[in-house]
Design a protein around this motif. Structure first.
Motif, mmCIF file in Angstrom:
data_model
loop_
_atom_site.group_PDB
_atom_site.id
_atom_site.type_symbol
_atom_site.label_atom_id
_atom_site.label_comp_id
_atom_site.label_asym_id
_atom_site.label_seq_id
_atom_site.Cartn_x
_atom_site.Cartn_y
_atom_site.Cartn_z
ATOM 1 N N GLN A 190 0.817 -1.215 0.000
ATOM 2 C CA GLN A 190 0.000 0.000 0.000
ATOM 3 C C GLN A 190 0.853 1.267 0.000
ATOM 4 O O GLN A 190 0.638 2.192 0.783
ATOM 5 N N GLY A 191 1.850 1.305 -0.849
ATOM 6 C CA GLY A 191 2.674 2.500 -1.003
ATOM 7 C C GLY A 191 3.844 2.598 -0.037
ATOM 8 O O GLY A 191 4.637 3.535 -0.119
ATOM 9 N N PHE A 192 3.975 1.662 0.886
ATOM 10 C CA PHE A 192 5.083 1.664 1.839
ATOM 11 C C PHE A 192 6.076 0.571 1.451
ATOM 12 O O PHE A 192 5.676 -0.535 1.091
#
Length: 166
Positions: free
Chosen positions: A50-52
């Motif tokens: 999730q974007g991390f």
């Protein structure tokens, strides 16, 4: 038992349906998992979630207590609603990551098969054999649900319920 005494309408439904007992167990471990965090794991490679970015070798802890109360997964996440599992394919065996109180994969709790057999049998026996009331004349709505965090989760104030022969 605390959730059932607090929600007497759920308790009365459970006496009528076996599927309701299964749903109660799932809902209980969703809201009150045996342990708040799964065993730590190490990321085997850099991974994006999730974007991390989780770098290779990072220690990862899964907070199953927070997953069970995530409003993006569960409608009214802090409410005890066993009916959310009625007719649902979601189980606690590690196949559905929104409900993993015993973990998943090779680090899954080895006691899962025993726990599932005992929980259903014990809960069914307790609610079908006895009526219940809260000690000290307390009303069910006065039950204290605060949890004490540690290696395992437990109620901050123990539930004192009295069985009544029916």
């Amino acid at each position: 038992m605390a959730e059932l005494l607090y929600n007497p309408e759920v308790l009365s439904k459970a006496k009528a349906e076996l599927e309701q007992i299964i749903a109660i167990v799932k809902e209980t471990v969703r809201l009150h998992p045996p342990v708040p965090l799964l065993l730590p794991s190490k990321a085997g490679a850099d991974v994006e979630i999730q974007g991390f970015i989780v770098p290779k070798g990072a220690q990862v802890l899964v907070n199953i207590w927070a997953i069970g109360r995530d409003a993006s997964i569960w409608e009214k996440p802090n409410s005890f609603k066993p009916e959310r599992f009625m007719g649902s394919e979601i189980d606690v065996k590690g196949r559905n990551f929104e409900l993993i109180p015993f973990g998943a994969g090779r680090r899954m709790c080895p006691g899962l098969p025993l726990a599932l057999r005992i929980l259903h049998l014990m809960l069914g026996s307790l609610i079908h054999t006895f009526g219940w009331k809260v000690e000290g004349g307390l009303k069910p709505k006065d039950i204290y649900f605060e949890e004490k965090f540690g290696l395992t989760l437990q109620k901050a104030k123990p539930l004192r319920a009295i069985p009544i022969m029916v």
